[in-house]
Structure formats: structure tokens, C-alpha cells
Design a protein around this motif. Structure first.
Motif, PDB file in Angstrom:
ATOM      1  N   UNK A 302      -4.218  18.476 -33.084  1.00  0.00           N
ATOM      2  CA  UNK A 302      -3.974  18.695 -31.662  1.00  0.00           C
ATOM      3  C   UNK A 302      -2.742  19.560 -31.421  1.00  0.00           C
ATOM      4  N   UNK A 303      -1.686  19.386 -32.224  1.00  0.00           N
ATOM      5  CA  UNK A 303      -0.462  20.146 -31.976  1.00  0.00           C
ATOM      6  C   UNK A 303      -0.601  21.615 -32.359  1.00  0.00           C
ATOM      7  N   UNK A 304      -1.691  21.979 -33.025  1.00  0.00           N
ATOM      8  CA  UNK A 304      -1.951  23.373 -33.375  1.00  0.00           C
ATOM      9  C   UNK A 304      -3.032  23.977 -32.483  1.00  0.00           C
ATOM     10  N   UNK A 305      -4.058  23.210 -32.172  1.00  0.00           N
ATOM     11  CA  UNK A 305      -5.212  23.715 -31.406  1.00  0.00           C
ATOM     12  C   UNK A 305      -4.965  23.653 -29.906  1.00  0.00           C
ATOM     13  N   UNK A 306      -3.819  24.175 -29.474  1.00  0.00           N
ATOM     14  CA  UNK A 306      -3.387  24.099 -28.073  1.00  0.00           C
ATOM     15  C   UNK A 306      -3.714  25.399 -27.335  1.00  0.00           C
ATOM     16  N   UNK A 307      -4.166  25.265 -26.077  1.00  0.00           N
ATOM     17  CA  UNK A 307      -4.532  26.424 -25.256  1.00  0.00           C
ATOM     18  C   UNK A 307      -4.024  26.244 -23.831  1.00  0.00           C
ATOM     19  N   UNK A 308      -3.655  27.374 -23.232  1.00  0.00           N
ATOM     20  CA  UNK A 308      -3.395  27.428 -21.800  1.00  0.00           C
ATOM     21  C   UNK A 308      -4.672  27.885 -21.109  1.00  0.00           C
ATOM     22  N   UNK A 309      -5.015  27.231 -20.017  1.00  0.00           N
ATOM     23  CA  UNK A 309      -6.171  27.668 -19.231  1.00  0.00           C
ATOM     24  C   UNK A 309      -5.670  28.431 -18.006  1.00  0.00           C
ATOM     25  N   UNK A 310      -6.174  29.647 -17.826  1.00  0.00           N
ATOM     26  CA  UNK A 310      -5.831  30.441 -16.653  1.00  0.00           C
ATOM     27  C   UNK A 310      -6.599  29.898 -15.450  1.00  0.00           C
ATOM     28  N   UNK A 311      -5.941  29.831 -14.312  1.00  0.00           N
ATOM     29  CA  UNK A 311      -6.552  29.224 -13.132  1.00  0.00           C
ATOM     30  C   UNK A 311      -7.733  30.050 -12.631  1.00  0.00           C
ATOM     31  N   UNK A 312      -8.775  29.354 -12.211  1.00  0.00           N
ATOM     32  CA  UNK A 312      -9.968  30.022 -11.693  1.00  0.00           C
ATOM     33  C   UNK A 312     -10.791  29.024 -10.887  1.00  0.00           C
ATOM     34  N   UNK A 313     -11.662  29.570 -10.073  1.00  0.00           N
ATOM     35  CA  UNK A 313     -12.568  28.741  -9.278  1.00  0.00           C
ATOM     36  C   UNK A 313     -13.758  28.342 -10.134  1.00  0.00           C
ATOM     37  N   UNK A 314     -14.059  27.064 -10.174  1.00  0.00           N
ATOM     38  CA  UNK A 314     -15.151  26.585 -11.016  1.00  0.00           C
ATOM     39  C   UNK A 314     -16.503  26.939 -10.416  1.00  0.00           C
ATOM     40  N   UNK A 315     -17.440  27.284 -11.314  1.00  0.00           N
ATOM     41  CA  UNK A 315     -18.800  27.581 -10.886  1.00  0.00           C
ATOM     42  C   UNK A 315     -19.543  26.300 -10.526  1.00  0.00           C
TER      43      UNK A 315
END
Length: 368
Positions: A302-315
Motif C-alpha cells: 500500500x505504501x508504494x501503490x499510492x495514487x492521486x486522483x484528479x477531480x472530475x464529474x462521475x459518469x
């Protein structure tokens, strides 16, 4: 007095035993192995069931050394069967005709994500060595991984610019032979993420002999370069820890966001289903295909497989997704790469990526 002497004697015995053990380990395995196993930043990675170190896997790629570090299978170079001096941790820089080091020397570990939106020209200026179509490979050695990054895409230009600015540096530090492919679906057809990934797989192979495919949502940005974009012997779910989900795995069977499969794995599971129009379901269907073929999904810690999600409107959610999932097993052999129908309107080798613009006939796909 006798008690104190006895205690001191025991302490000395323990000290001698500890020093002797360290010396024996160094003599057996070598200093470089000890360093890489316990002190190199990649030593946080978890092992997985893949082919023996130093050999090629079934897809022709060199096996990734990181999967063996924590398991204790990383040993002296003679035990790895390594012939090339470039694969020795103590060797000089490799020649151009030698394989790149198992562990890329320029990995930065955790990296920040710059969400500012730059122009394509500004981004390109940062990467003067990019080949047309967003292609790159190391100049001083032969990469161990030929990787296609496949992005299913529609109307996310701001996200794409952030992605490209971040990812080219990220992938180059990993010494990959890679290309970025943006697969855009023409309007007005409802978005079909899984089918676009199938198309990307087919179209990328027309341009280069890739052995590894990373299917990547454009709004997910990796935060750690130790999250190597390669394909081991088992399918890999890359985005195990996303910031908007509290950096926790939502559920064990998830295979969405970012995932990696070899060419052979994709063909063996018949790719993704083509039936999922709208949001949701296609990743769970792919999970079921993978398990049905006897594979085991693996992940980095988990401490390696980290991602930021860019904000967006969900479909909007696909109202048919649960029914398609329930009936999915019946379609594994007939719905996927072998039933793929689409029209390519245009392919452009743009400076930062390869653009593939396609049409899909939704009614035709649903009836097939």
C-alpha cells in the motif's frame, strides 16, 4: 562474583555468535546482496510467484528483480545465473548493447504530483528525447520491459496534460522502453472503457512489439517510482491505494484504475468484455476472467501503490452492469478480443503520445 562472571561470559558468547553470523552471511551472499535486500528503497516491495530471477518470463520479458527482494530470494550473482557484468550491483555502467540494471539507478521513491496545467509545448520542452508518438527508451542500455500505456479517453484534456507532464519522467526513471497511447472514442456513443482498452492493445501491437500493457485511467497519477510499470508472471493491480479512498484497498477483488497484464495474459483471458457501455462493471468482469484462467492478482504494498486522483464529474452508472456481470462467465470465450469490431478514424504520432481516434457501433456490439 561467580554470577557476574557467568553473565558476562554469556553476553560475550552472544556477541561473538552475532558477529560470526554476520561474517558468514557476508561471505555467503556478498555485501551487495545484503545492501539491496535490506537497505535499497525497493526492498519495501512484496514478492510474488513469478519465474526464476535472471531469466525471461513466458512473454519474453526479463523478470523483475524487485519481486524477490523481500522474499529473500535475492542472492549472490552466481546464484542468480547472471552472466552480464551490467547486472552485478558492483559493476560499471552497462554498455548500449547490455540489459539495463535490475534496479533502475535513478528511482526517486516517493514523488509529488504537480496538478498545474501546462501547455503541450511546455511539457514537450521538458522531454527533448521523446520520439514521435510519445515513445522513449534508454540510450545507454537495453530496457528489460517493453511497455504500452493504454489510456481510454474522452474529453479530459486538462487531466491528460497533468498525466503527460508527470508520467514521462516517472517512466523514464524506471528505464522502460515505453509508449503512451490515448484511445479516444468518437461521439455520441456512450463511453466504453473496456472496449477502448482492447482497441488500444490491438492498435499498439501494430506499431511495436510490446510485451507488457498497463491500462491506465487518465485521472490517476502515481506517487512512488518504486511502483514499477512492468508485468510479472501474474496480472498486477497497480492502483491499490488511491487518496480519495483513504489510501486503502476498497475490496479485494478490485482490478480497476490502473492494471498491468502481459501480452500473453491478455490473449489468454480474451481481453476485456466489450459489452459494458457507461460506468462500472468492466473491471470486476476482468477480475473474474483472470481468476477463471487460474491467475492470481498481485499488488505492490500500500505504501508504494499510492495514487492521486484528479477531480472530475462521475459518469452515470451502467444500469445493465450487474446483469452483464452475472452472465459474464458464459461470454468469456466469445466476448472480448476475438469479437472486437471498431473503425479507426485516425492515428497520429503526436509529440507526447500516440492518438488513436475510433468509432464504435453500440447497437452492433450489444447484438454480437
Amino acid at each position: 562474583m561467580t554470577g557476574k562472571t557467568s553473565k558476562c561470559t554469556k553476553e560475550n558468547v552472544f556477541k561473538v555468535a552475532a558477529v560470526t553470523t554476520v561474517i558468514l552471511i557476508i561471505l555467503q551472499f556478498g555485501v551487495s546482496s545484503i545492501f539491496y535486500q535490506y537497505y535499497h528503497p525497493l526492498a519495501v516491495l512484496v514478492s510474488s510467484k513469478i519465474a526464476p530471477v535472471g531469466k525471461q518470463n513466458s512473454s519474453g520479458e526479463f523478470v523483475d528483480i524487485r519481486d524477490f527482494i523481500v522474499s529473500g530470494q535475492l542472492r549472490h550473482k552466481d546464484r542468480l545465473g547472471i552472466a552480464s557484468p551490467s547486472l552485478n550491483a558492483n559493476a560499471s555502467l552497462p554498455r548500449k548493447d547490455e540489459a539495463c540494471p535490475f534496479i533502475p539507478p535513478n528511482l526517486r521513491g516517493a514523488v509529488s504530483v504537480d496538478k498545474s496545467i501546462k501547455s503541450y509545448d511546455e511539457i514537450k520542452a521538458n522531454y527533448p528525447d521523446l520520439l514521435p508518438g510519445g515513445r522513449w527508451k534508454p540510450k545507454d542500455c537495453v530496457s528489460r520491459h517493453r511497455v504500452a500505456i493504454i489510456i481510454p479517453y474522452r474529453d479530459r484534456e486538462a487531466h491528460l496534460k497533468v498525466f503527460l507532464q508527470h508520467m514521462h519522467k516517472f517512466l523514464q526513471d524506471q528505464q522502460l522502453d515505453y509508449g503512451i497511447y490515448v484511445i479516444e472514442l468518437a461521439m455520441p456513443t456512450k463511453f466504453n472503457r473496456a472496449m477502448l482498452m482492447n482497441i488500444g492493445f490491438v492498435e499498439a501491437l501494430k506499431l511495436y512489439d510490446y510485451q507488457c500493457f498497463v491500462f491506465h485511467d487518465v485521472d490517476l497519477i502515481p506517487e512512488d517510482e518504486r511502483n514499477i510499470y512492468s508485468c510479472p508472471e501474474q496480472p498486477r493491480h497497480m492502483s491499490a491505494a488511491v487518496d480519495t479512498m483513504g489510501y486503502r484497498l476498497p475490496y479485494e477483488a478490485i482490478f480497476g484504475g490502473v492494471s498491468a497484464l502481459t501480452k500473453d495474459q491478455m490473449k489468454n483471458v480474451n481481453g476485456f468484455s466489450n459489452k459494458f457501455f457507461g460506468w462500472g462493471g468492466e473491471d470486476d468482469d476482468m477480475h473474474n476472467r483472470i481468476v477463471a484462467k487460474g491467475y492470481k492478482i498481485i499488488r505492490y504494498p500500500i505504501k508504494v501503490a499510492r495514487y492521486k486522483m484528479l477531480s472530475h464529474k462521475k459518469d452515470k452508472a451502467n444500469p445493465e452492469r450487474m446483469g452483464l456481470l452475472y452472465q459474464g462467465r458464459k461470454r468469456f470465450a466469445s466476448d472480448g478480443l476475438n469479437s472486437l469490431k471498431y473503425k479507426v478514424n485516425k492515428v497520429e504520432l503526436r509529440p507526447l503520445y500516440t492518438w488513436v481516434y475510433v468509432e464504435i457501433n453500440e447497437e452492433e456490439v450489444k447484438k454480437s
